[in-house]
Design a protein around this motif. Structure first.
Motif, PDB file in Angstrom:
ATOM      1  N   VAL A 200     -18.078 -17.774  18.534  1.00 59.11           N
ATOM      2  CA  VAL A 200     -17.301 -16.899  17.654  1.00 59.11           C
ATOM      3  C   VAL A 200     -17.697 -17.073  16.187  1.00 59.11           C
ATOM      4  O   VAL A 200     -17.939 -16.096  15.476  1.00 59.11           O
ATOM      5  N   MET A 201     -17.785 -18.322  15.742  1.00 57.76           N
ATOM      6  CA  MET A 201     -17.969 -18.604  14.324  1.00 57.76           C
ATOM      7  C   MET A 201     -19.422 -18.867  13.929  1.00 57.76           C
ATOM      8  O   MET A 201     -19.779 -18.813  12.747  1.00 57.76           O
ATOM      9  N   GLY A 202     -20.257 -19.209  14.906  1.00 56.32           N
ATOM     10  CA  GLY A 202     -21.673 -19.452  14.610  1.00 56.32           C
ATOM     11  C   GLY A 202     -21.967 -20.818  14.033  1.00 56.32           C
ATOM     12  O   GLY A 202     -23.068 -21.027  13.488  1.00 56.32           O
ATOM     13  N   ASN A 203     -21.028 -21.788  14.141  1.00 61.66           N
ATOM     14  CA  ASN A 203     -21.289 -23.133  13.606  1.00 61.66           C
ATOM     15  C   ASN A 203     -20.722 -24.207  14.526  1.00 61.66           C
ATOM     16  O   ASN A 203     -19.982 -23.913  15.467  1.00 61.66           O
ATOM     17  N   TRP A 204     -21.088 -25.444  14.222  1.00 58.49           N
ATOM     18  CA  TRP A 204     -20.657 -26.611  15.007  1.00 58.49           C
ATOM     19  C   TRP A 204     -19.982 -27.601  14.062  1.00 58.49           C
ATOM     20  O   TRP A 204     -20.611 -28.510  13.538  1.00 58.49           O
ATOM     21  N   PRO A 205     -18.691 -27.491  13.833  1.00 61.90           N
ATOM     22  CA  PRO A 205     -18.035 -28.305  12.812  1.00 61.90           C
ATOM     23  C   PRO A 205     -17.596 -29.692  13.272  1.00 61.90           C
ATOM     24  O   PRO A 205     -17.149 -30.493  12.441  1.00 61.90           O
TER      25      PRO A 205
END
Length: 457
Positions: A200-205
């Protein structure tokens, strides 16, 4: 035929006096009428939904307790959405013999499971939505934890929120009180995973970064503001708006579904799944720290959570979602693994309420469920914790929610009485027969009367 007034009431011709609904465009009753001379009530309605079928039921009330209608035919139960649906209700079997202004309520809900397809990732213009009536034959495989997001319908109901005074590990902000949730809602079967967040967000936090295991681990180090937005998304409970670039905002725009965080009451009701104990397995704790009963239902400090370095596999730190026993409604990891953000501001004291939305304003938000690094007492169903909306923490993640059912109501004057006609004698007519005859409301009786004289008065 009819007209609409400013309050959202449609006034129709007899025998329906009014129809009201919550302005959901996909479900409305169009007519209610009792067949003359019978106790059969015909109900027409329109329903539109993205679901391939809806489950439709009927209940009635005269302003007091509702009675579930059971003697129904026509478009009831599993119904394919469309216009001009109808059902017939045999009022005589479900409602006592009286005349009353009855409130007829139709409820429509999709099947038990909703699946959002996230496989096309953050660049997708839409996320397809499908519904299931049951768990797949092979169970919830990893695809349902990574590229698909699965939600389970939770039935409306009343429960006791909080904990009894003698519960081991209890804290002062867990005063018991009655809560009623009037509508079904969906809630995530699993905590949102790192892969689902990336889709969904395009990142790996997240803090736990081991690429061999991260996909099916719960996402963490995501704030309330990341999930709902730091502008419009901060206004709950004044409204349910979210920022368009938030996690919830993106899912809304690509599915058309009003996904959000669960309220604190929705979270605890879903966690308990009908239980009243410290754990949703139906057991209480025997220790506030190391407890085998807690170890059966979730990841916590004493079954792998104590080793929290970022590169560990799923035997330590956060567990792969769905690794422990479910509750009675098939929800995983409601105890331990990561705390989960709730929609509400936190208030230390809560009172009995219907559909509580939390205080109008406070300094911190509520988080629930416990975490991998916490002792057993911090993972109980009633345990409450807090965090500021902007906080990023490796022990806080997210589980999403969604309204699941809608209702439409109509008020109609209906008569379920029986009328007695006593006939002393009859001549040259087949009906009514000699004796006492019972007829329903507005029954038509044919008879002939012979008289030789009229008596005044």
């Amino acid at each position: 035929s009819g007209s609409t007034n400013a309050t959202g009431t449609v006034v129709l011709t007899n025998p329906v006096s009014s129809i009201t609904w919550n302005w959901e465009p996909w479900f409305v009753i169009t007519n209610v009428a009792q067949r003359p001379g019978t106790k059969i009530v015909d109900i027409q309605y329109d329903i539109s939904s993205t679901a391939t079928n809806m489950v439709v039921s009927l209940s009635v009330s005269n302003g007091g307790a509702q009675v579930v209608a059971t003697n129904l035919s026509g478009h009831v139960g599993n119904v394919v959405p469309g216009m001009g649906k109808s059902m017939a209700w045999n009022m005589g079997t479900d409602w006592g013999g009286n005349v009353a202004e009855l409130i007829i309520t139709l409820s429509a809900r999709p099947p038990d499971y909703l699946v959002v397809d996230l496989s096309q990732g953050a660049a997708a213009t839409n996320y397809p939505v499908t519904y299931r009536s049951s768990i797949p034959a092979g169970g919830w495989t990893d695809g349902f934890k990574t590229t698909n997001l699965v939600l389970r319908r939770v039935p409306a109901g009343t429960f006791i929120m909080g904990s009894p005074t003698n519960e081991l590990g209890r804290e002062s902000d867990e005063t018991q009180h009655s809560v009623t949730l009037t509508k079904d809602y969906y809630v995530g079967v699993f905590e949102v995973t790192q892969k689902q967040w990336e889709r969904v967000m395009g990142n790996w936090p997240s803090f736990f970064t081991n690429a061999a295991y991260r996909d099916t681990r719960p996402v963490e180090q995501v704030s309330y503001n990341d999930i709902r937005g730091a502008v419009a998304g901060t206004n709950w409970p004044a409204n349910g708006n979210v920022d368009s670039n938030s996690f919830v905002g993106l899912i809304r725009s690509k599915t058309g579904l009003a996904v959000d965080l669960p309220t604190e009451a929705q979270w605890e009701y879903a966690c308990r799944a009908g239980t009243t104990n410290a754990l949703n397995s139906g057991y209480d704790l025997t220790s506030v720290s190391n407890d085998a009963r807690m170890a059966a239902v979730g990841r916590y400090y004493y079954n792998g959570g104590s080793n929290g370095t970022s590169n560990v596999d799923t035997n330590f730190g956060t567990a792969k979602v769905g690794s422990y026993a479910t509750n009675a409604w098939g929800l995983y990891d409601m105890h331990g693994n990561v705390f989960e953000w709730c929609l509400d501001w936190y208030a230390s004291s809560l009172a009995s309420e219907t559909n509580p939305a939390g205080p109008a304003l406070a300094s911190v938000r509520a988080v629930r469920g416990g975490a991998y690094i916490r002792n057993a007492n911090k993972c109980r169903s009633a345990n409450r914790e807090t965090s500021a909306s902007s906080d990023l923490n490796s022990i806080i993640g997210v589980r999403i929610s969604l309204p699941a059912s809608q209702t439409a109501t109509a008020s109609a004057l209906l008569d379920s009485r029986d009328y007695k006609l006593a006939v002393a004698s009859a001549r040259a007519t087949p009906t009514p027969a000699v004796g006492t005859n019972i007829y329903a409301w507005r029954a038509s009786v044919t008879c002939s009367v012979a008289r030789t004289s009229l008596v005044s008065g």
